[in-house]
Scaffold this active site. Structure first.
Site, PDB file in Angstrom:
ATOM      1  N   LYS A   1      -4.431   7.804  59.937  1.00 35.54           N
ATOM      2  CA  LYS A   1      -3.786   8.252  61.178  1.00 35.54           C
ATOM      3  C   LYS A   1      -2.295   7.917  61.196  1.00 35.54           C
ATOM      4  O   LYS A   1      -1.897   6.769  61.001  1.00 35.54           O
ATOM      5  CB  LYS A   1      -4.494   7.585  62.365  1.00 35.54           C
ATOM      6  CG  LYS A   1      -4.027   8.035  63.736  1.00 35.54           C
ATOM      7  CD  LYS A   1      -4.938   7.409  64.793  1.00 35.54           C
ATOM      8  CE  LYS A   1      -4.599   7.839  66.201  1.00 35.54           C
ATOM      9  NZ  LYS A   1      -5.567   7.284  67.175  1.00 35.54           N
TER      10      LYS A   1
ATOM     11  N   GLU B   1     -13.481   9.970  65.412  1.00 37.16           N
ATOM     12  CA  GLU B   1     -12.661   8.786  65.103  1.00 37.16           C
ATOM     13  C   GLU B   1     -13.486   7.519  65.400  1.00 37.16           C
ATOM     14  O   GLU B   1     -14.242   7.484  66.367  1.00 37.16           O
ATOM     15  CB  GLU B   1     -11.429   8.802  66.037  1.00 37.16           C
ATOM     16  CG  GLU B   1     -10.512   7.617  65.907  1.00 37.16           C
ATOM     17  CD  GLU B   1      -9.437   7.548  67.018  1.00 37.16           C
ATOM     18  OE1 GLU B   1      -9.717   7.965  68.166  1.00 37.16           O
ATOM     19  OE2 GLU B   1      -8.318   7.101  66.718  1.00 37.16           O
TER      20      GLU B   1
ATOM     21  N   CYS C   1      -7.314  11.945  66.296  1.00 39.68           N
ATOM     22  CA  CYS C   1      -7.065  11.742  67.731  1.00 39.68           C
ATOM     23  C   CYS C   1      -5.647  12.087  68.174  1.00 39.68           C
ATOM     24  O   CYS C   1      -5.312  13.241  68.325  1.00 39.68           O
ATOM     25  CB  CYS C   1      -7.447  10.329  68.134  1.00 39.68           C
ATOM     26  SG  CYS C   1      -7.600  10.204  69.931  1.00 39.68           S
TER      27      CYS C   1
HETATM   28  N1  CDV Z   1      -7.461   7.193  70.173  1.00 36.69           N
HETATM   29  C1  CDV Z   1      -6.354   7.851  70.592  1.00 36.69           C
HETATM   30  O1  CDV Z   1      -5.481   8.165  69.811  1.00 36.69           O
HETATM   31  N2  CDV Z   1      -6.270   8.109  71.927  1.00 36.69           N
HETATM   32  C2  CDV Z   1      -5.144   8.761  72.517  1.00 36.69           C
HETATM   33  C3  CDV Z   1      -4.983   8.342  73.950  1.00 36.69           C
HETATM   34  C4  CDV Z   1      -4.462   6.969  74.063  1.00 36.69           C
HETATM   35  C5  CDV Z   1      -4.070   9.248  74.718  1.00 36.69           C
HETATM   36  C6  CDV Z   1      -5.261  10.273  72.464  1.00 36.69           C
HETATM   37  O2  CDV Z   1      -4.276  10.911  72.118  1.00 36.69           O
HETATM   38  O3  CDV Z   1      -6.304  10.816  72.820  1.00 36.69           O
END
Ligand code: CDV
Length: 308
Positions: free
Chosen positions: A123, A46, A168
């Site tokens: 996302k 990401e 993510c």
């Molecule tokens: N970049 C992200 O989405 N990070 C989130 C953190 C904030 C928990 C993740 O789910 O890894």
């Protein structure tokens, strides 16, 4: 056997002051390593082209826009696309996307082995907050800088496999994988930037964060009988540590490759897509076993409604 030799190209930190050109040169170096190991698909994290800028509060939209890409490929990323084409390696890259009509998304793209973009995912599950939060140890302003993705969870047929993408925080949401599972997904590729400490609970550190990340991906791989490749941007970005823990997970939920560092590091595994078949035809044969008459709340309600 339907085999894809996959490179999970974990990246070390990108500092605020690092130019796109310097970062892309590191990505090309990882691509060269992947070529030497016979990879036909390399997955980058990401926001691979920049620092994790949502940790910084900004008011000036012109400044915010400096972290976004107006087109892909562009001048800075063209060397990566050109080298990928020469090497015959498909790539998946995460970056901040600004559309021609001014929308802002946290995006991941997938190319074919000729470096043509064949898939784009935006996302869906944006963590964090929109305004400066004085109660956090550091900011996580994804809800300020990005709109929730408008793509849903599509899959693409490429390299004789059915491939989907997540980004993510999406990896923690079973619904996301299941929507792709219902389209027969055999390989989910995703990148992440996860702080090594919870900004709202300092006692939640690296060990627990790595555990939750792996738990989410291994469970989803098993429950959807799919490969999952999770790739971190890791290490210390301007004093803010991001965890590593990149993994390749097989369709039985086993980790078959795991990063050992928090730097640029390539994991390689020859992933046989036919390994997905058994799970999809037996315990997770959705057609035979799912009971959709009981799943309505999943799409009709977001938060918890407690009985009176
Ligand atoms: N970049 C992200 O989405 N990070 C989130 C953190 C904030 C928990 C993740 O789910 O890894």
């Amino acid at each position: 056997m339907r085999q894809i030799v996959i490179g999970a190209a974990q990246m070390g930190p990108n500092q605020k002051s690092d130019s796109r050109e310097v970062i892309v040169a590191r990505m090309v170096a990882l691509l060269e390593q992947a070529a030497a190991k016979g990879c036909t698909l390399v997955v980058f994290p990401e926001l691979a082209l920049t620092t994790f800028f949502p940790r910084w509060y900004m008011d000036d939209q012109a400044e915010v826009d400096t972290w976004f890409e107006d087109e892909m490929p562009n001048e800075a990323t063209r060397p990566l696309f050109d080298r990928a084409r020469e090497l015959g390696i498909a790539i998946s890259i995460g970056y901040a996307e600004k559309t021609p009509d001014g929308h802002h998304f946290n995006t991941q793209i997938l190319t074919d082995r000729q470096a043509k973009i064949i898939g784009k995912y935006r996302k869906t599950h944006l963590p964090g907050h929109s305004d400066y939060d004085h109660d956090r140890a550091f900011q996580h302003l994804e809800k300020r800088y990005f709109e929730p993705g408008d793509t849903g969870f599509p899959v693409w047929r490429t390299q004789d496999a059915i491939v989907g993408m997540l980004i993510c925080n999406d990896r923690r949401w079973p619904e996301a994988y299941r929507v792709m599972g219902l389209q027969g997904v055999e390989l989910v590729v995703l990148g992440y930037n996860t702080p090594s400490v919870n900004s709202q609970m300092g006692s939640e550190g690296l060990e627990q964060r790595l555990y939750h990340s792996e738990l989410s991906m291994t469970a989803a791989a098993y429950q959807n009988a799919t490969w999952v490749v999770g790739v971190a941007k890791a290490g210390d970005e301007d004093g803010h540590p991001l965890m590593g823990g990149s993994i390749i997970v097989d369709p039985n939920g086993y980790v078959v490759a795991r990063a050992e560092t928090e730097g640029d590091e390539l994991l390689v595994h020859a992933c046989d897509m036919d390994l997905c078949n058994f799970g999809k035809e037996t315990i997770f044969d959705f057609e035979r076993h799912r009971r959709i008459e009981h799943y309505g709340l999943i799409t009709s309600q977001t938060g918890v409604v407690r009985p009176a």
